[in-house]
Design an enzyme around this catalytic site. Structure first.
Site, short mmCIF file in Angstrom:
data_model
loop_
_atom_site.label_atom_id
_atom_site.label_comp_id
_atom_site.label_asym_id
_atom_site.label_seq_id
_atom_site.Cartn_x
_atom_site.Cartn_y
_atom_site.Cartn_z
N TYR A 234 16.97 29.53 7.47
CA TYR A 234 15.88 30.35 8.01
C TYR A 234 15.94 30.38 9.53
O TYR A 234 16.24 29.37 10.17
CB TYR A 234 14.53 29.79 7.57
N LYS B 213 0.84 -1.20 0.00
CA LYS B 213 0.00 0.00 0.00
C LYS B 213 0.88 1.26 0.00
O LYS B 213 2.09 1.17 0.23
CB LYS B 213 -0.91 -0.02 1.23
C1 PLP Z 1 -0.18 -1.68 6.85
C2 PLP Z 1 -0.68 -2.97 7.35
C3 PLP Z 1 0.19 -4.04 7.54
C4 PLP Z 1 1.70 -3.92 7.43
O1 PLP Z 1 2.20 -3.31 8.60
P1 PLP Z 1 3.77 -3.16 8.90
O2 PLP Z 1 3.80 -2.69 10.30
O3 PLP Z 1 4.30 -2.16 7.94
O4 PLP Z 1 4.38 -4.51 8.72
C5 PLP Z 1 -0.36 -5.27 7.89
N1 PLP Z 1 -1.69 -5.40 8.05
C6 PLP Z 1 -2.56 -4.39 7.90
C7 PLP Z 1 -4.01 -4.61 8.11
C8 PLP Z 1 -2.09 -3.13 7.56
O5 PLP Z 1 -2.94 -2.11 7.42
#
Ligand code: PLP
Length: 375
Positions: A261, A35
């Site tokens: 800055y 994702k």
């Molecule tokens: C994003 C997500 C993961 C992966 O999590 P990590 O901590 O990056 O390994 C697994 N399961 C679900 C439901 C998620 O939303």
């Protein structure tokens, strides 16, 4: 060749290393969580590399990401990690995507849609995350509702961990609860479930530190990209991304002069290098004045003053050989994002996903068979 100022080098051999670590450590099949543009690594290129590894699933957030994968011709089964909106469901049912069922409304709606074309979905159960799924006392009703839909079948059961890297006591209890609920569900008479359902609970921290007896699938995200949410496991992983930029200017400033800055005042005469990266690339502005550094010629060079949109200033007084055009590393194997995140009071996930499109992604070490130029 066109030159770039700032780029992210993405080492696909590190991805393969981390993937086999996840698999060997857990003994379970892997859903590759890609994702948010594969945590900033570039969704399609990353998915193509991962597709060679024959994973049972890619995990994405929602239909927009699923659509991009399907349109690009990726064939790995896509799993949607969050609850669906009513107007997203017809597209899901029409595509080879696997949703998770979080509500009775979803069961009824997907049940109706499955009359046109059989549909397999997973049951999401809430064992403590509070972000969707049936609570333990709602599961029986969900299973009852499923029976009304002959063409809607369960392909698995999943849950999620809210604190696997923070709260071992809670997480241990959660694993026990999950295993108990899964056993109960699987023992339900006339359950509409496939022969070998996918049972999954663990994210990166969950798979590193814990083990579920009923589960046969893990869902690592961060770990695939080579970062461990639990520091003691970092030594087994290789960060996939190295963020690089170049020295655009070198100058010597007198004591008492300001930098950037807000004018951070130099206490002594300082040789500085300007680097072509800033928060407009996703380098966190919150790193300003935290004592962080970058690497030039393998040497730590402290960040001076505030991070600006396109440039940062570092101290190279101790590195006389530094020249304009030198490469600088902002994070990577020797300078972990997890450490920068602590300084910036954020988390590695956020730093990765905030890298902006201005940063070119350069892929290296593809499997030989994938890159004709190597043949
Ligand atoms: C994003 C997500 C993961 C992966 O999590 P990590 O901590 O990056 O390994 C697994 N399961 C679900 C439901 C998620 O939303």
């Amino acid at each position: 060749m066109q030159q770039t100022r700032t780029w992210a080098e993405i080492d696909l051999s590190a991805l393969r290393h981390n993937l086999s670590h996840a698999h060997n450590h857990s003994g379970k099949a892997v859903m590759g969580v890609i994702k948010a543009d594969a945590y900033g690594h570039g969704l399609i290129r990353f998915a193509r590399a991962l597709e060679k590894e024959n994973l049972p699933f890619f995990g994405v957030a929602h239909t927009q990401e699923a659509r991009r994968l399907t349109e690009a011709g990726l064939n790995t089964q896509i799993y949607l990690l969050s609850a669906t909106l009513p107007d997203e469901r017809a597209e899901i049912a029409a595509n080879p995507w696997t949703p998770c069922l979080c509500t009775l409304d979803e069961i009824a709606h997907f049940g109706r849609l499955s009359q046109e074309k059989p549909l397999t979905a997973h049951l999401a159960i809430d064992t403590g995350m509070g972000r969707g799924g049936f609570l333990p006392n709602q599961i029986a009703e969900a299973l009852q509702a499923l029976k009304k839909h002959p063409q809607l079948t369960l392909g698995g059961i999943g849950s999620h961990l809210p604190a696997a890297d923070e709260d071992p006591e809670f997480t241990k209890e959660q694993f026990l609860l999950f295993d108990r609920l899964v056993r109960d569900i699987l023992a339900t008479p006339d359950l509409k479930i496939v022969e070998n359902p996918w049972i999954h609970l663990a994210n990166s921290a969950g798979l590193l530190g814990y083990c579920s007896e009923t589960s046969n699938l893990i869902r690592p995200g961060l770990l695939l990209y080579g970062l461990s949410p639990i520091p003691e496991f970092q030594k087994y992983l290789r960060p996939v991304m190295t963020l690089k930029t170049r020295v655009s200017l070198i100058n010597t400033l007198p004591a008492g002069h300001g930098v950037s800055y807000g004018r951070t005042i130099l206490q002594k005469e300082t040789r500085i290098a300007i680097l072509g990266i800033g928060y407009g690339d996703g380098y966190p502005r919150a790193l300003s004045d935290t004592g962080t550094h970058v690497l030039i010629r393998d040497t730590p060079c402290p960040l001076l003053g505030r991070v600006t949109m396109d440039q940062i200033i570092v101290d190279i007084t101790h590195l006389p050989e530094c020249e304009t055009g030198d490469h600088a590393i902002l994070f990577g194997q020797e300078l972990l994002i997890t450490d920068l995140a602590t300084r910036a009071k954020t988390i590695a996930w956020e730093i990765l996903t905030q890298l902006t499109p201005r940063v070119e992604r350069h892929y290296i070490n593809e499997r030989a068979a994938d890159s004709p130029t190597e043949r």
